[in-house]
Structure formats: structure tokens, C-alpha cells
Design a protein around this motif. Structure first.
Motif, PDB file in Angstrom:
ATOM      1  N   LEU A 148      11.977 -55.950  33.499  1.00  0.00           N
ATOM      2  CA  LEU A 148      11.327 -56.365  32.343  1.00  0.00           C
ATOM      3  C   LEU A 148       9.838 -56.057  32.264  1.00  0.00           C
ATOM      4  CD1 LEU A 148      11.292 -58.415  29.950  1.00  0.00           C
ATOM      5  CD2 LEU A 148      10.712 -60.463  31.570  1.00  0.00           C
ATOM      6  N   LEU A 149       9.068 -56.007  33.290  1.00  0.00           N
ATOM      7  CA  LEU A 149       7.818 -55.636  33.392  1.00  0.00           C
ATOM      8  C   LEU A 149       7.753 -54.383  33.040  1.00  0.00           C
ATOM      9  CD1 LEU A 149       6.306 -58.090  36.136  1.00  0.00           C
ATOM     10  CD2 LEU A 149       6.051 -58.151  33.801  1.00  0.00           C
ATOM     11  N   PHE A 150       8.489 -53.387  33.524  1.00  0.00           N
ATOM     12  CA  PHE A 150       8.365 -52.088  33.333  1.00  0.00           C
ATOM     13  C   PHE A 150       8.570 -51.733  31.825  1.00  0.00           C
ATOM     14  CE2 PHE A 150      10.310 -47.839  33.067  1.00  0.00           C
ATOM     15  CZ  PHE A 150       9.480 -46.974  33.984  1.00  0.00           C
ATOM     16  N   THR A 151       9.482 -52.409  31.398  1.00  0.00           N
ATOM     17  CA  THR A 151       9.920 -52.022  29.919  1.00  0.00           C
ATOM     18  C   THR A 151       8.575 -52.750  28.918  1.00  0.00           C
ATOM     19  OG1 THR A 151      12.100 -52.496  30.176  1.00  0.00           O
ATOM     20  CG2 THR A 151      11.250 -52.954  27.760  1.00  0.00           C
ATOM     21  N   ALA A 153       5.395 -52.970  30.171  1.00  0.00           N
ATOM     22  CA  ALA A 153       4.373 -51.665  30.242  1.00  0.00           C
ATOM     23  C   ALA A 153       4.510 -50.552  29.652  1.00  0.00           C
ATOM     24  CB  ALA A 153       4.069 -51.536  31.949  1.00  0.00           C
ATOM     25  N   GLU A 154       5.959 -50.075  29.697  1.00  0.00           N
ATOM     26  CA  GLU A 154       6.072 -48.809  29.021  1.00  0.00           C
ATOM     27  C   GLU A 154       5.882 -48.911  27.444  1.00  0.00           C
ATOM     28  OE1 GLU A 154       9.995 -46.020  29.439  1.00  0.00           O
ATOM     29  OE2 GLU A 154      10.293 -48.103  28.615  1.00  0.00           O
ATOM     30  N   GLY A 155       6.273 -50.026  26.987  1.00  0.00           N
ATOM     31  CA  GLY A 155       5.919 -50.290  25.338  1.00  0.00           C
ATOM     32  C   GLY A 155       4.378 -50.373  25.067  1.00  0.00           C
ATOM     33  N   MET A 156       3.671 -51.265  26.062  1.00  0.00           N
ATOM     34  CA  MET A 156       2.337 -51.448  25.700  1.00  0.00           C
ATOM     35  C   MET A 156       1.467 -50.099  25.987  1.00  0.00           C
ATOM     36  SD  MET A 156       1.539 -55.346  26.843  1.00  0.00           S
ATOM     37  CE  MET A 156       0.107 -55.484  26.288  1.00  0.00           C
ATOM     38  N   ALA A 157       1.905 -49.257  27.220  1.00  0.00           N
ATOM     39  CA  ALA A 157       1.487 -47.993  26.977  1.00  0.00           C
ATOM     40  C   ALA A 157       1.150 -47.025  26.036  1.00  0.00           C
ATOM     41  CB  ALA A 157       1.733 -47.291  28.493  1.00  0.00           C
ATOM     42  N   LYS A 158       2.144 -47.344  25.039  1.00  0.00           N
ATOM     43  CA  LYS A 158       2.366 -46.516  23.748  1.00  0.00           C
ATOM     44  C   LYS A 158       0.967 -46.720  22.889  1.00  0.00           C
ATOM     45  CE  LYS A 158       7.182 -46.251  23.714  1.00  0.00           C
ATOM     46  NZ  LYS A 158       8.439 -46.676  23.079  1.00  0.00           N
ATOM     47  N   ILE A 202       1.893 -61.366  44.061  1.00  0.00           N
ATOM     48  CA  ILE A 202       1.303 -61.836  42.763  1.00  0.00           C
ATOM     49  C   ILE A 202       0.484 -60.864  42.236  1.00  0.00           C
ATOM     50  CG2 ILE A 202       0.151 -63.578  41.682  1.00  0.00           C
ATOM     51  CD1 ILE A 202       1.476 -65.568  43.421  1.00  0.00           C
ATOM     52  N   TYR A 203       0.363 -60.441  41.058  1.00  0.00           N
ATOM     53  CA  TYR A 203      -0.481 -59.388  40.475  1.00  0.00           C
ATOM     54  C   TYR A 203      -0.933 -59.961  39.164  1.00  0.00           C
ATOM     55  CZ  TYR A 203       2.845 -56.278  43.116  1.00  0.00           C
ATOM     56  OH  TYR A 203       3.349 -55.952  44.112  1.00  0.00           O
ATOM     57  N   SER A 204      -2.247 -59.598  38.662  1.00  0.00           N
ATOM     58  CA  SER A 204      -2.767 -59.857  37.535  1.00  0.00           C
ATOM     59  C   SER A 204      -1.646 -58.932  36.525  1.00  0.00           C
ATOM     60  CB  SER A 204      -4.021 -59.609  36.972  1.00  0.00           C
ATOM     61  OG  SER A 204      -4.190 -58.145  37.242  1.00  0.00           O
ATOM     62  N   LEU A 205      -1.527 -59.420  35.319  1.00  0.00           N
ATOM     63  CA  LEU A 205      -0.701 -58.569  34.022  1.00  0.00           C
ATOM     64  C   LEU A 205      -1.467 -57.398  33.988  1.00  0.00           C
ATOM     65  CD1 LEU A 205       2.035 -58.564  32.435  1.00  0.00           C
ATOM     66  CD2 LEU A 205       0.593 -59.544  30.566  1.00  0.00           C
ATOM     67  N   LYS A 206      -2.780 -57.382  33.875  1.00  0.00           N
ATOM     68  CA  LYS A 206      -3.499 -56.101  33.820  1.00  0.00           C
ATOM     69  C   LYS A 206      -3.225 -55.155  34.839  1.00  0.00           C
ATOM     70  CE  LYS A 206      -8.070 -54.316  33.334  1.00  0.00           C
ATOM     71  NZ  LYS A 206      -9.602 -54.740  33.297  1.00  0.00           N
ATOM     72  N   ASP A 207      -3.091 -55.571  36.010  1.00  0.00           N
ATOM     73  CA  ASP A 207      -2.664 -54.696  37.274  1.00  0.00           C
ATOM     74  C   ASP A 207      -1.432 -54.152  37.080  1.00  0.00           C
ATOM     75  OD1 ASP A 207      -5.180 -54.880  38.267  1.00  0.00           O
ATOM     76  OD2 ASP A 207      -4.740 -56.230  39.748  1.00  0.00           O
ATOM     77  N   VAL A 208      -0.448 -54.745  36.625  1.00  0.00           N
ATOM     78  CA  VAL A 208       0.813 -54.282  36.321  1.00  0.00           C
ATOM     79  C   VAL A 208       1.040 -53.322  35.472  1.00  0.00           C
ATOM     80  CG1 VAL A 208       3.254 -54.989  35.588  1.00  0.00           C
ATOM     81  CG2 VAL A 208       2.130 -56.510  37.247  1.00  0.00           C
ATOM     82  N   ILE A 209       0.429 -53.460  34.367  1.00  0.00           N
ATOM     83  CA  ILE A 209       0.341 -52.440  33.495  1.00  0.00           C
ATOM     84  C   ILE A 209      -0.632 -51.173  33.732  1.00  0.00           C
ATOM     85  CG2 ILE A 209      -0.272 -52.106  30.889  1.00  0.00           C
ATOM     86  CD1 ILE A 209       0.202 -54.950  30.343  1.00  0.00           C
ATOM     87  N   LYS A 214      -1.195 -45.708  35.069  1.00  0.00           N
ATOM     88  CA  LYS A 214      -1.714 -44.527  36.439  1.00  0.00           C
ATOM     89  C   LYS A 214      -0.454 -43.672  37.010  1.00  0.00           C
ATOM     90  CE  LYS A 214      -4.115 -44.136  40.470  1.00  0.00           C
ATOM     91  NZ  LYS A 214      -4.763 -44.848  41.781  1.00  0.00           N
ATOM     92  N   ALA A 215       0.635 -44.394  37.062  1.00  0.00           N
ATOM     93  CA  ALA A 215       1.786 -43.493  37.693  1.00  0.00           C
ATOM     94  C   ALA A 215       2.501 -42.565  36.636  1.00  0.00           C
ATOM     95  CB  ALA A 215       2.846 -44.671  37.975  1.00  0.00           C
ATOM     96  N   THR A 216       2.180 -43.028  35.336  1.00  0.00           N
ATOM     97  CA  THR A 216       2.720 -41.917  34.421  1.00  0.00           C
ATOM     98  C   THR A 216       1.733 -40.935  33.979  1.00  0.00           C
ATOM     99  OG1 THR A 216       2.363 -43.644  32.704  1.00  0.00           O
ATOM    100  CG2 THR A 216       4.519 -43.764  33.537  1.00  0.00           C
ATOM    101  N   GLY A 217       0.636 -41.081  34.500  1.00  0.00           N
ATOM    102  CA  GLY A 217      -0.359 -40.048  33.882  1.00  0.00           C
ATOM    103  C   GLY A 217      -1.160 -40.205  32.706  1.00  0.00           C
ATOM    104  N   LYS A 218      -1.216 -41.433  32.412  1.00  0.00           N
ATOM    105  CA  LYS A 218      -1.619 -41.681  31.100  1.00  0.00           C
ATOM    106  C   LYS A 218      -3.210 -42.293  31.413  1.00  0.00           C
ATOM    107  CE  LYS A 218       2.507 -42.856  28.455  1.00  0.00           C
ATOM    108  NZ  LYS A 218       3.454 -42.455  29.566  1.00  0.00           N
ATOM    109  N   ARG A 219      -3.784 -42.200  30.290  1.00  0.00           N
ATOM    110  CA  ARG A 219      -5.199 -42.725  29.936  1.00  0.00           C
ATOM    111  C   ARG A 219      -5.284 -43.620  29.015  1.00  0.00           C
ATOM    112  NH1 ARG A 219      -9.278 -40.523  33.485  1.00  0.00           N
ATOM    113  NH2 ARG A 219      -8.771 -38.463  34.267  1.00  0.00           N
ATOM    114  N   ARG A 220      -5.613 -45.048  29.344  1.00  0.00           N
ATOM    115  CA  ARG A 220      -5.787 -46.044  28.209  1.00  0.00           C
ATOM    116  C   ARG A 220      -7.020 -46.939  28.449  1.00  0.00           C
ATOM    117  NH1 ARG A 220      -2.655 -42.914  26.740  1.00  0.00           N
ATOM    118  NH2 ARG A 220      -0.486 -43.289  25.791  1.00  0.00           N
TER     119      ARG A 220
END
Length: 260
Positions: A148-151, A153-158, A202-209, A214-220
Motif C-alpha cells: 500500500l505504501l509502495f503504491t 509513494a509511486e503515485g505521489m512521485a509522479k 516506524i518511519y515518517s511518511l516523508k521518509d517512506v516516500i 531515491k531508490a527509483t533514481g528520481k528527484r523531487r
């Protein structure tokens, strides 16, 4: 054989993990599906719709246990009502329900709350429906699945700039561990509300995203966003977390397997 189980949501993220585990444990397995499917690997598929209740009475006939994994962004209370009505009429001996950590600690009282957290209110209502149905029951609350968190993060990273709710945290859990626990509960006697299940960190939501970016090589760019309402305040206080229940695979390990 250990008896027969009807699995709702058997084709979803959790259900796909639960079904083979039930088979391995010796259960006869029936899966509720909205579309007709051929039996595969000894698993029977029956047509029914929890949203309308159509076909649910027939689906529960002849099974010993119902494992209710079906869930969505809204309407889980309606689905639970239809299921439990049918389960009660059929004399089902045990219903096992998967809910979310914080369902009892997240007040959803305003329009703002319902826009973002309506699914939690529906989960809490579904818990009540299960508990008050007269059918013997077990409810397990789990934190957010890795998937769920992956989905999310994937959506927000767009987005070129990612708005992140300030103060929100997550404790992602491996759904395979949740599936193991649900099968264990299905094998046992009805136990009411059992201890929560959560991931090890436990992670901050910001750190999860940010870790996904970072893992997908993007910059946001990230923009903190203060979410109003009592439900958001509960999340900032950690209502959706279970610090004493942590175990299993970390978010970092999961992310590494998904994006290499």
C-alpha cells in the motif's frame, strides 16, 4: 482436512497470500469473486458481490469458517453487514476479520475527516458489525501493508512537488506475515479482538516516500502540508501505530526487492 473456509478478497494483495496457506494447512478453500472463475489447484470460486449482497448467502453455505479479507477505500461497513447477515443465517462457526490499527483511536467526525479517513470509520463500523452479529468472531488489526505504501509513494512521485502531511508516520508490515497470522487464527477458536500486528520500524511518511524516490533514481521537492481535523491530529499522535507489536521485514528490505 481442517474444515472449509470461505475467503473474501481472495484475489487481492492479502487474499492471494492467504489462500495457498490455507490449502497447505489442510483447509478446503472457497473464494468469493464478483466474476466467474474455474477452480484452480483445489480452490473453488463462487460468484457474489459484498457491496449488494448478491450471491453471498449461497457463498457461505457449507463452510465452517469465513476469512473476511475484502477491503477497499470505502464501503467496508456495507460489505461487512451483508456478509455477517448471511453468516448468521448459515450458522457459520467462526468469522476472522482483518481491520486496521487505529480504527478505535481515529475520530472521523467532520467532512474533512471523512474525505481523508472515511475508510477508517468504515473499518471501525465493520468491526462493530462483526462483533455484534452473534457469529463467533476474531478480529486482527494490522498496520499499513508494504504494498500500500509502495503504491502511495509511486503515485505521489509522479508529481514534481510532493505534498506530505506533516507529522504523519507509518509502520509498514509485510502482508505475508499478516497472512500467516490470519491462517493461524482461522485454525484456532474464536478469540475476539487479538493483539495488533505491525512492522518492525516506524518511519515518517516523508521518509517512506523519499526512500522510494531515491531508490527509483528520481528527484523531487517535498512540501509539508498541515492536514486539519481530529482524525489527522490522531494520526500525528500515532493512532495508526503499534510500537509494541513490531516484527518482520523492514520497509528497506521490501523496497530493495521491488526496485532493486
Amino acid at each position: 482436512m481442517s474444515g472449509s473456509v470461505l475467503v473474501t478478497g481472495g484475489t487481492g494483495t492479502l487474499g492471494k497470500l492467504v489462500v495457498p496457506r490455507l490449502r497447505a494447512a489442510g483447509f478446503g478453500v472457497r473464494v468469493l469473486s464478483r466474476t466467474a472463475r474455474e477452480a484452480v489447484d483445489g480452490v473453488e470460486y463462487v460468484v457474489g458481490d459484498l457491496e449488494t449482497g448478491a450471491g453471498v448467502e449461497d457463498a457461505v453455505k457449507g463452510v465452517d469458517t469465513v476469512l473476511h479479507c475484502a477491503g477497499s477505500a470505502k464501503g467496508d461497513d456495507v460489505k461487512a453487514r451483508h456478509l455477517m447477515k448471511a453468516a448468521s443465517a448459515a450458522g457459520i462457526g467462526h468469522v476472522v476479520y482483518i481491520s486496521v490499527v487505529g480504527a478505535d483511536r481515529t475520530p472521523v467526525v467532520s467532512g474533512i475527516d471523512r474525505n481523508m479517513f472515511g475508510y477508517i470509520a468504515a473499518k471501525r463500523e465493520a468491526e462493530k458489525i462483526v462483533a455484534e452479529s452473534g457469529v463467533p468472531w476474531t478480529t486482527l488489526r494490522a498496520t499499513q501493508f508494504h504494498d500500500l505504501l509502495f503504491t502511495l509513494a509511486e503515485g505521489m512521485a509522479k508529481l514534481p512537488v510532493i505534498p506530505v502531511p506533516s507529522g504523519f508516520k507509518a509502520q509498514p508490515v509485510d502482508p505475508a506475515m499478516v497472512a500467516d497470522r490470519l491462517v493461524e487464527l482461522a485454525l484456532g477458536k474464536p478469540a475476539g479482538l487479538v493483539p495488533d500486528l505491525a512492522g518492525p520500524k516506524i518511519y515518517s511518511l516523508k521518509d517512506v516516500i523519499r526512500s522510494y524516490v531515491k531508490a527509483t533514481g528520481k528527484r523531487r521537492l517535498f512540501m509539508p502540508m498541515r492536514v486539519p481535523g481530529k482524525a489527522a491530529a490522531a494520526f500525528r499522535s500515532g493512532a495508526n501505530l503499534a510500537p509494541d507489536a513490531g516484527a518482520g521485514r523492514t520497509w528497506e528490505d521490501f523496497l530493495a526487492t521491488r526496485v532493486g
